[in-house]
Every structure is written in structure tokens, then in C-alpha cells.
Design a protein around this motif. Sequence first.
Motif, PDB file in Angstrom:
ATOM      1  N   UNK A 178      69.432  41.646  44.850  1.00  0.00           N
ATOM      2  CA  UNK A 178      68.326  41.725  45.859  1.00  0.00           C
ATOM      3  C   UNK A 178      68.987  42.370  47.180  1.00  0.00           C
ATOM      4  N   UNK A 179      70.179  42.120  47.448  1.00  0.00           N
ATOM      5  CA  UNK A 179      70.783  42.566  48.515  1.00  0.00           C
ATOM      6  C   UNK A 179      70.996  44.103  48.776  1.00  0.00           C
ATOM      7  N   UNK A 180      71.240  44.722  47.328  1.00  0.00           N
ATOM      8  CA  UNK A 180      71.402  46.129  47.105  1.00  0.00           C
ATOM      9  C   UNK A 180      70.005  46.653  47.092  1.00  0.00           C
ATOM     10  N   UNK A 183      69.280  46.643  50.804  1.00  0.00           N
ATOM     11  CA  UNK A 183      69.835  47.822  51.462  1.00  0.00           C
ATOM     12  C   UNK A 183      69.162  49.197  51.175  1.00  0.00           C
ATOM     13  N   UNK A 184      68.591  49.457  49.841  1.00  0.00           N
ATOM     14  CA  UNK A 184      68.067  50.589  49.402  1.00  0.00           C
ATOM     15  C   UNK A 184      66.873  50.529  50.577  1.00  0.00           C
ATOM     16  N   UNK A 185      65.830  49.480  50.337  1.00  0.00           N
ATOM     17  CA  UNK A 185      64.484  49.429  51.332  1.00  0.00           C
ATOM     18  C   UNK A 185      64.960  49.815  52.851  1.00  0.00           C
ATOM     19  N   UNK A 188      65.616  53.539  53.072  1.00  0.00           N
ATOM     20  CA  UNK A 188      64.347  54.247  52.913  1.00  0.00           C
ATOM     21  C   UNK A 188      63.524  54.108  54.231  1.00  0.00           C
ATOM     22  N   UNK A 189      63.658  52.718  54.721  1.00  0.00           N
ATOM     23  CA  UNK A 189      62.689  52.477  55.936  1.00  0.00           C
ATOM     24  C   UNK A 189      63.340  53.303  56.982  1.00  0.00           C
ATOM     25  N   UNK A 190      64.613  53.646  57.136  1.00  0.00           N
ATOM     26  CA  UNK A 190      65.330  54.245  58.399  1.00  0.00           C
ATOM     27  C   UNK A 190      65.022  55.652  58.392  1.00  0.00           C
TER      28      UNK A 190
END
Length: 199
Positions: A178-180, A183-185, A188-190
Motif C-alpha cells: 500500500x505504501x508503494x 508513493x506512486x499516487x 502522479x499527483x505531484x
Amino acid sequence: MKITALLVFKCAPVSSEPVILANASDVSHFGFFQRSSVKEFVVFVGRTVASRTPPSQRQSVQHEEYKVHAYNRNGLCAVGFMDDHYPVRSAFSLLNQVLDEYQKSFGETWRSAKEDPTQTWPYLVEALNKFQDPAEADKLLKIQRELDETKIILHKTIDSVLERGEKLDSLVEKSSDLSVASQMFYKQAKKTNSCCTIL
């Protein structure tokens, strides 16, 4: 484990036959027509073993699947007929308790007994029923049994903790996944938010 009979004898010098002071037996596990013969056999073997047990001595005699335990305390002798599985330490502990109770109840009156009495001693019947479980007669055996039960409970508890540990491990793995994903989310959001920034 079964106690078939308990007897208390006055063991006189070698020249005379032991006198039965108290007798209790449970022959319900024998056939109806065998019961009187079994009671007679118990008395006969009890007298024989009591007469051959020296003062201040204990002995056990094996006969088929039964053991006859005897404890002669200076002429007052307790005899127990138990099956082969009844623990020896528990048997002698029981015989010791029977002799203690007999002396508390009757004192030294047994020394003057000349013939077998006809009345029953209620404590002996109670003891015969109560001590069918050897742990009642032997406190160490009772404590050991309780320790074994505690050990079983502890093993179950440890197994439960290990099962919970396995479940926790799988949750930790899922949380790391979930943390990976988080981190991906976040990345992407950034990226998405970076194109909309006003300077």
C-alpha cells in the motif's frame, strides 16, 4: 484406574491371624454371581498379605491385573486392592491417610480387638469412592496434572499468537504494498499538480 477394596487389619504376632477392623469394597464391575466370591477372595488375600507385611514396612504384591498394596504401621495395617494402572505413590499415600483417620477415629482401641467386627466404618466407604481418582490421594500428582493442563493452555496460547503473528506479517506485507501504491499516487499527483502551478 480403580480401587476394588480397602481393608484395615490388626496384625498380631506371627502365631495369630490378622483381625479385620474395617472393610470396604466395590465389586460392581464384576458379574452379579461373582461378587460374593470376589469379596471372600479379597478378605483371604488381604489377611495373607497383611500377615506377611512386617511392622513399619510397605509392600506391593502383583496378582494378574491387580496390585495389593499393604502398609503395616506397628501392628495397624491398611491393605488396598487396586488395578495395575493405579500409581504406587498414590496408593501408599491413600493407605497412610486411611491409617491416620482410623487412629483419629478409634485411637488405640484396635489393640484389644479379638475378632472381626460386623459394623462398617463410613470413612472407609467414602475413601473408596473419593480416591478412585489417584490425584485425590496424592497431592503431587494433582499438582502435576494441573501443571500439565497449564502447559497445554500455554501451548494453545503460543500457537494462537503465532497464528496472529502470521496474520500480522501478511498485513505488514499488504501495508508495504500500500505504501508503494501510495508513493506512486503521490508522485502522479505531484506531476499532475505541477503543470497547474501559477508562478
